[in-house]
Design an enzyme around this catalytic site. Structure first.
Site, PDB file in Angstrom:
ATOM      1  N   TYR A 126     -10.748  -5.535  -6.752  1.00  0.00           N
ATOM      2  CA  TYR A 126     -10.704  -6.190  -5.445  1.00  0.00           C
ATOM      3  C   TYR A 126     -10.756  -5.155  -4.330  1.00  0.00           C
ATOM      4  CZ  TYR A 126      -9.037  -8.633  -1.324  1.00  0.00           C
ATOM      5  OH  TYR A 126      -8.923  -9.131  -0.045  1.00  0.00           O
TER       6      TYR A 126
ATOM      7  N   SER B 180     -10.538  -6.197   4.594  1.00  0.00           N
ATOM      8  CA  SER B 180      -9.121  -6.283   4.250  1.00  0.00           C
ATOM      9  C   SER B 180      -8.497  -4.901   4.392  1.00  0.00           C
ATOM     10  CB  SER B 180      -8.970  -6.765   2.801  1.00  0.00           C
ATOM     11  OG  SER B 180      -7.646  -6.623   2.334  1.00  0.00           O
TER      12      SER B 180
END
Length: 254
Positions: free
Chosen positions: A153, A140
């Protein structure tokens, strides 16, 4: 002979879109996830639309035991696994580090980091023996820059970025390709999962600009794994035109 691709987290989003692309090109598909009904529905869809060969494996990638048992169920006609797409992953909530939920942290770490480690480690002996294979880790933009309230995260996706580099180094003598794809904001179930079913909050993430679609990432994965044998694309960062990185997005009216 057609190759076999194993896609984790294939019941929605990037995983589902990727399964469709590879089915269209007649790859043998092993699709995994935790929702057995969705897996069977997708299997039937891919067989009907593309006459694809599809095997479903329903298990929780956070469990080493479940992962081991599931992989042992792969029949001979779906072996060897030529391409592993480590797509399963999630974010849960947005909170300051001092207010984070312990259970959310465990779920993200166990899925995003340990899940990749478990399945990769279990499939590597065969790839090493054949001196052939390709591992694609879905990271990501959150693994490139950390944004406010993204703490754990972002940490898991930084770990994916680092693990991809480590895999590339460690597996170099065996001719195994390792690639990382780092998407920016993409309108999938991601935000709905992050906000635990709060549809209004999830929609707010994508307001005022055109985000990526799952198909954009699937097409990127297809491109990465279909390079000549001597070529390995190590890292791809892909965002919508309106997005610069993990926190700069140009929204209309703002």
């Amino acid at each position: 002979m057609n190759k076999t691709v194993l896609i984790t987290g294939a019941t929605s989003g990037f995983g589902l879109a990727t399964a469709r692309v590879f089915a269209q090109h007649q790859y043998r598909l092993i699709i995994t996830g935790r929702r057995s009904d969705r897996l069977e529905s997708i299997k039937n869809e891919l067989i009907k639309e593309f006459s694809a060969q599809v095997l479903t494996l329903c298990f929780d990638i956070r469990s080493l035991q479940q992962t081991r048992v599931a992989l042992n169920q792969i029949p001979a006609d779906f072996k060897p696994v030529d391409i592993l797409i480590n797509n399963a992953g999630l974010a849960l909530n947005l909170a300051s580090i001092d207010e984070g939920d312990f259970e959310d942290w465990d779920t993200m770490i166990d899925t995003n980091v340990k899940g990749i480690l478990y399945i990769t480690r279990l499939l590597l002996p065969e790839m090493k023996k054949r001196k052939q294979g390709h591992i694609v880790n879905i990271s990501s933009t959150a693994g490139k820059e950390t944004y406010r309230y993204g703490n754990v995260y972002c940490a898991t996706k930084h770990a994916v970025d680092s693990l991809t580099k480590a895999m590339r180094i460690d597996l170099l003598p065996y001719g195994i390709k390792v690639s990382s794809i780092s998407p920016g904001a993409a309108e999938t179930e991601f935000s709905l999962v992050r906000f635990k079913g709060d549809t209004e909050r999830a929609k707010h993430v994508y307001r005022g600009y055109q985000p990526l679609h799952a198909e954009d990432i699937a097409n990127t994965i297809w491109y990465v794994v279909n390079q000549p044998e001597h070529v390995c694309i190590n890292d791809v960062v892909i965002t919508a035109k309106a997005q610069a990185n993990s926190f700069y997005i140009e929204r209309e009216g703002e």
